[in-house]
Design a protein around this motif. Structure first.
Motif, PDB file in Angstrom:
ATOM      1  N   ARG A  97      -0.434   7.425   2.617  1.00 11.41           N
ATOM      2  CA  ARG A  97      -0.951   6.065   2.669  1.00 11.41           C
ATOM      3  C   ARG A  97      -2.434   6.045   3.013  1.00 11.41           C
ATOM      4  NH1 ARG A  97      -2.453   1.888   5.637  1.00 11.41           N
ATOM      5  NH2 ARG A  97      -1.574  -0.195   5.282  1.00 11.41           N
ATOM      6  N   SER A  98      -2.824   6.807   4.029  1.00 12.43           N
ATOM      7  CA  SER A  98      -4.215   6.772   4.487  1.00 12.43           C
ATOM      8  C   SER A  98      -5.153   7.379   3.444  1.00 12.43           C
ATOM      9  CB  SER A  98      -4.364   7.490   5.822  1.00 12.43           C
ATOM     10  OG  SER A  98      -3.961   8.841   5.715  1.00 12.43           O
ATOM     11  N   ARG A 141     -10.424   2.474  -1.776  1.00 13.98           N
ATOM     12  CA  ARG A 141     -11.539   1.644  -1.301  1.00 13.98           C
ATOM     13  C   ARG A 141     -12.884   2.295  -1.635  1.00 13.98           C
ATOM     14  NH1 ARG A 141     -11.495  -0.391   4.826  1.00 13.98           N
ATOM     15  NH2 ARG A 141     -11.601   1.848   5.179  1.00 13.98           N
ATOM     16  N   ARG A 142     -12.968   3.611  -1.551  1.00 14.35           N
ATOM     17  CA  ARG A 142     -14.221   4.314  -1.855  1.00 14.35           C
ATOM     18  C   ARG A 142     -14.563   4.216  -3.343  1.00 14.35           C
ATOM     19  NH1 ARG A 142     -12.707   9.059  -0.479  1.00 14.35           N
ATOM     20  NH2 ARG A 142     -12.352   9.899  -2.568  1.00 14.35           N
ATOM     21  N   PHE A 149      -5.406   4.861   0.534  1.00 16.93           N
ATOM     22  CA  PHE A 149      -6.180   3.678   0.923  1.00 16.93           C
ATOM     23  C   PHE A 149      -7.677   3.994   0.937  1.00 16.93           C
ATOM     24  CE2 PHE A 149      -8.231   0.834   3.893  1.00 16.93           C
ATOM     25  CZ  PHE A 149      -7.667  -0.401   3.607  1.00 16.93           C
ATOM     26  N   ASP A 150      -8.048   5.107   1.576  1.00 16.04           N
ATOM     27  CA  ASP A 150      -9.468   5.474   1.682  1.00 16.04           C
ATOM     28  C   ASP A 150     -10.057   5.783   0.314  1.00 16.04           C
ATOM     29  OD1 ASP A 150      -9.314   5.151   4.397  1.00 16.04           O
ATOM     30  OD2 ASP A 150      -9.102   7.292   4.841  1.00 16.04           O
ATOM     31  N   VAL A 165       0.843  -1.200   0.000  1.00 21.72           N
ATOM     32  CA  VAL A 165       0.000   0.000   0.000  1.00 21.72           C
ATOM     33  C   VAL A 165       0.876   1.247   0.000  1.00 21.72           C
ATOM     34  CG1 VAL A 165      -1.767   1.291   1.263  1.00 21.72           C
ATOM     35  CG2 VAL A 165      -1.885  -1.201   1.170  1.00 21.72           C
ATOM     36  N   VAL A 218     -12.951  -1.997  -3.049  1.00 23.43           N
ATOM     37  CA  VAL A 218     -12.172  -2.925  -2.217  1.00 23.43           C
ATOM     38  C   VAL A 218     -10.855  -2.247  -1.853  1.00 23.43           C
ATOM     39  CG1 VAL A 218     -13.158  -5.043  -3.190  1.00 23.43           C
ATOM     40  CG2 VAL A 218     -11.137  -4.016  -4.250  1.00 23.43           C
ATOM     41  N   ALA A 219     -10.166  -2.799  -0.858  1.00 22.12           N
ATOM     42  CA  ALA A 219      -8.869  -2.250  -0.463  1.00 22.12           C
ATOM     43  C   ALA A 219      -7.836  -2.517  -1.557  1.00 22.12           C
ATOM     44  CB  ALA A 219      -8.417  -2.879   0.854  1.00 22.12           C
ATOM     45  N   PRO A 220      -6.788  -1.685  -1.650  1.00 21.37           N
ATOM     46  CA  PRO A 220      -5.801  -1.822  -2.734  1.00 21.37           C
ATOM     47  C   PRO A 220      -5.178  -3.209  -2.844  1.00 21.37           C
ATOM     48  CG  PRO A 220      -5.463   0.242  -1.558  1.00 21.37           C
ATOM     49  CD  PRO A 220      -6.504  -0.508  -0.799  1.00 21.37           C
ATOM     50  N   GLU A 222      -6.277  -6.018  -1.630  1.00 24.35           N
ATOM     51  CA  GLU A 222      -7.316  -7.008  -1.940  1.00 24.35           C
ATOM     52  C   GLU A 222      -7.550  -7.043  -3.450  1.00 24.35           C
ATOM     53  OE1 GLU A 222     -12.022  -7.998  -0.939  1.00 24.35           O
ATOM     54  OE2 GLU A 222     -10.990  -6.391   0.148  1.00 24.35           O
ATOM     55  N   TYR A 223      -7.577  -5.846  -4.055  1.00 27.24           N
ATOM     56  CA  TYR A 223      -7.746  -5.769  -5.508  1.00 27.24           C
ATOM     57  C   TYR A 223      -6.552  -6.411  -6.213  1.00 27.24           C
ATOM     58  CZ  TYR A 223      -8.564  -3.957 -10.181  1.00 27.24           C
ATOM     59  OH  TYR A 223      -8.776  -3.869 -11.542  1.00 27.24           O
TER      60      TYR A 223
END
Length: 299
Positions: free
Chosen positions: A225-226, A233-234, A229-230, A214, A238-240, A242-243
């Protein structure tokens, strides 16, 4: 650089199933339950009503195109549907040409309707990246493609099945890129409409074998990073990681079906060793690579 949308459509492996010309007059209703096949419809003349379970009805008019890639129950009907439980009057007047409703009533709608199949055994993941329903108005290219599919289905020309597969791929891509991507639900199209995330998605697809975290992806996107990530996912849903993992495993399945060696697959999808890949694959898929490969060969 790799185009993620084109890659997803290619991996779905669309193939022809049914294509028909439908005319409706009077009161009529056709119900489709969850049959598992993607559905599309192009309205040539007139109007009709499409009601997808759990959604507001959609009035389709001449020039409208609708695509339902996923499995949904829905009805197509006249603007004033017949009473619930009434039997649908359906007459095949010639091969692939159907008359719905009252044959003596004037035609109120003419539409080209089709079903296809997706050959990928990872279609659940791939379809999760696309909109559940696509409704587009006034795109003549889509209408032309549906006409070509309808015509090719009727003909007995050389290489017919290959032509139909290619036309279906083009139809899906054209429908996806005609969609207002920024207004799409979270998924690949919406992610690709985001100028800060699109380069990251292209990199994930173009080079799945590179080391990914990430932090590194956020740095490439010039975000904290935050924030990255947000935002990912938005917009993508899905989270990076996970994708990225889902995409790597989709590619790994494709390579296993082609009987590529496990060590080579591990390198191509970003794992340091065959054993590390095998552990990750088994956790993600539920069976080790060898068992998946043997099952794919005998399927």
């Amino acid at each position: 650089m790799t185009d993620p949308v084109a890659e997803v459509v290619s991996l779905l492996k669309p193939s022809p199933s049914i294509s028909k010309l439908v005319t409706g007059g009077g009161q009529w209703l056709v119900e489709r339950k969850e049959l598992g096949s993607p559905f599309y419809c192009a309205v040539v003349e007139g109007q009709c009503l499409m009601t997808i379970t759990g959604r507001e009805p959609i009035v389709l008019t001449a020039g409208d195109f609708v695509l339902v890639p996923e499995i949904f129950s829905f009805t197509m009907s006249s603007l004033e549907p017949p009473p619930r439980g009434a039997l649908a009057q359906r007459l095949e007047t010639s091969p692939g040409v159907f008359l719905l409703g009252d044959s003596s009533a004037p035609a109120e709608v003419v539409a080209m309707v089709g079903h296809c199949a997706f050959g990928s055994d990872d279609k659940t993941l791939l379809l999760s990246l696309l909109p559940e329903v696509i409704h587009i108005s006034g795109e003549e290219r889509l209408m032309l493609l549906v006409r070509m599919i309808n015509d090719e289905t009727r003909a007995e020309r050389t290489a017919r099945d290959m032509v139909l597969r290619r036309l279906l791929e083009v139809l899906l891509i054209e429908a996806l890129r005609s969609t207002g991507s920024a207004a799409a639900p979270p998924g690949l199209l919406r992610g690709m409409a985001d100028p800060l995330l699109a380069p990251t998605l292209r990199r994930i697809h173009a080079d799945p074998g590179r080391s990914m975290t990430v932090e590194a992806l956020a740095q490439d996107a010039a975000m904290s990073r935050s924030t990255f990530f947000d935002r990912f996912r938005r917009e993508v849903g899905v989270a990076p990681m996970e994708y990225a993992t889902g995409w790597r495993m989709t590619l790994a399945k494709e390579l296993l079906r082609k009987d590529v060696a496990t060590a080579e697959i591990a390198q191509r999808v970003g794992y340091g060793s065959a054993s590390a890949f095998s552990v990750a694959f088994t956790r993600h898929v539920g069976k080790p690579p060898g068992a998946y490969s043997r099952q794919a060969v005998t399927a």
